[in-house]
Design a protein around this motif. Structure first.
Motif, PDB file in Angstrom:
ATOM      1  N   ASP A  39       0.902  -1.150   0.000  1.00 46.00           N
ATOM      2  CA  ASP A  39       0.000   0.000   0.000  1.00 46.00           C
ATOM      3  C   ASP A  39       0.942   1.200   0.000  1.00 46.00           C
ATOM      4  O   ASP A  39       1.591   1.492   1.005  1.00 46.00           O
ATOM      5  N   ASP A  97       1.283 -10.975  -9.444  1.00 44.45           N
ATOM      6  CA  ASP A  97      -0.145 -10.879  -9.149  1.00 44.45           C
ATOM      7  C   ASP A  97      -0.441 -10.329  -7.762  1.00 44.45           C
ATOM      8  O   ASP A  97      -1.607 -10.184  -7.390  1.00 44.45           O
ATOM      9  N   THR A  98       0.595 -10.012  -6.989  1.00 48.34           N
ATOM     10  CA  THR A  98       0.370  -9.457  -5.653  1.00 48.34           C
ATOM     11  C   THR A  98      -0.327  -8.107  -5.781  1.00 48.34           C
ATOM     12  O   THR A  98       0.002  -7.317  -6.663  1.00 48.34           O
ATOM     13  N   GLU A  99      -1.283  -7.868  -4.902  1.00 42.03           N
ATOM     14  CA  GLU A  99      -2.034  -6.609  -4.968  1.00 42.03           C
ATOM     15  C   GLU A  99      -1.194  -5.437  -4.489  1.00 42.03           C
ATOM     16  O   GLU A  99      -0.491  -5.511  -3.494  1.00 42.03           O
ATOM     17  N   THR A 101      -1.621  -1.143  -3.842  1.00 42.39           N
ATOM     18  CA  THR A 101      -2.535  -0.007  -3.782  1.00 42.39           C
ATOM     19  C   THR A 101      -1.735   1.235  -4.118  1.00 42.39           C
ATOM     20  O   THR A 101      -0.829   1.625  -3.376  1.00 42.39           O
ATOM     21  N   ALA A 107      -6.480  -0.250  -6.288  1.00 44.63           N
ATOM     22  CA  ALA A 107      -5.855  -1.530  -5.956  1.00 44.63           C
ATOM     23  C   ALA A 107      -5.810  -2.373  -7.223  1.00 44.63           C
ATOM     24  O   ALA A 107      -6.831  -2.539  -7.902  1.00 44.63           O
ATOM     25  N   LEU A 108      -4.624  -2.864  -7.553  1.00 41.05           N
ATOM     26  CA  LEU A 108      -4.447  -3.646  -8.759  1.00 41.05           C
ATOM     27  C   LEU A 108      -3.233  -4.560  -8.589  1.00 41.05           C
ATOM     28  O   LEU A 108      -2.473  -4.412  -7.642  1.00 41.05           O
ATOM     29  N   SER A 109      -3.069  -5.503  -9.498  1.00 37.30           N
ATOM     30  CA  SER A 109      -1.930  -6.420  -9.409  1.00 37.30           C
ATOM     31  C   SER A 109      -0.647  -5.674  -9.750  1.00 37.30           C
ATOM     32  O   SER A 109      -0.669  -4.604 -10.368  1.00 37.30           O
ATOM     33  N   GLU A 110       0.487  -6.266  -9.350  1.00 38.09           N
ATOM     34  CA  GLU A 110       1.786  -5.669  -9.678  1.00 38.09           C
ATOM     35  C   GLU A 110       1.918  -5.471 -11.185  1.00 38.09           C
ATOM     36  O   GLU A 110       2.375  -4.417 -11.640  1.00 38.09           O
TER      37      GLU A 110
END
Length: 192
Positions: A39, A97-99, A101, A107-110
């Motif tokens: 985040d 694919d880790t979220e 922010t 909020a989206l994937s790497e």
């Protein structure tokens, strides 16, 4: 000690330390990288609380340039000590694919964040300011972007240039002039 044991011992001792730094995600790991919830507003607040600058380092599995940076540049004590002392580094996977922010709250994937920020090369290092304007993304907020692999001198100069806030609009020395001056100083033996 037999010759085979001596040879095996010497070989193990000669292996570079960076070889053991691959994480489960296939990315090189350094002890100065932070494992966070990604985040970016929280990461920025934590970096500021520690008196450090936030950096996002985007890498990918199998990246020969990332490996080169970790083996030849980030392993150098001058570089690693400077980064450890002055920067809060968050690593991201170009295809992960880790979220994440973003500063704008999305909020989206790497991998989606990397596309959103226009990251095309690995490694790419985004240097963030101490304060981010509301609604801006990491890419819009970045004070500098270092796309690709560079030598020790260029890398330490970029980290120093950012840390000293030489990117400020009132600064008369852009990075290229700063870097050229530092190269000349190193060549003259003015500093290490």
């Amino acid at each position: 000690m037999t010759r085979l044991t001596a040879l095996l011992s010497a070989t193990c001792l000669a292996l570079p330390l960076w070889a053991a730094e691959l994480g489960d995600d296939g990315l090189h790991k350094a002890d100065w990288m932070r494992d966070t919830f990604k985040d970016l507003n929280e990461d920025l607040a934590e970096a500021n609380a520690e008196g450090k600058r936030l950096v996002i380092m985007v890498e990918q599995r199998g990246c020969v340039y990332c490996a080169k940076m970790h083996k030849e540049v980030f392993s150098d004590p001058e570089v690693s000590d400077y980064i450890r002392e002055n920067f809060f580094v968050v690593q991201m996977n170009l295809h992960g694919d880790t979220e994440v922010t973003d500063f704008d709250g999305e909020a989206l994937s790497e991998k989606a964040a990397a596309r959103k920020w226009g990251i095309l090369f690995t490694p790419s290092i985004l240097f963030l300011p101490k304060e981010v304007e509301e609604g801006q993304t990491a890419a819009e907020s970045a004070v500098a972007l270092m796309p690709g692999a560079f030598s020790k001198g260029t890398t330490i100069d970029m980290f120093t240039w950012v840390n000293e806030e030489r990117y400020a609009l009132d600064s008369e020395e852009d990075f290229q002039r700063y870097h050229a001056r530092r190269i000349q100083e190193r060549n003259n033996g003015s500093f290490d």
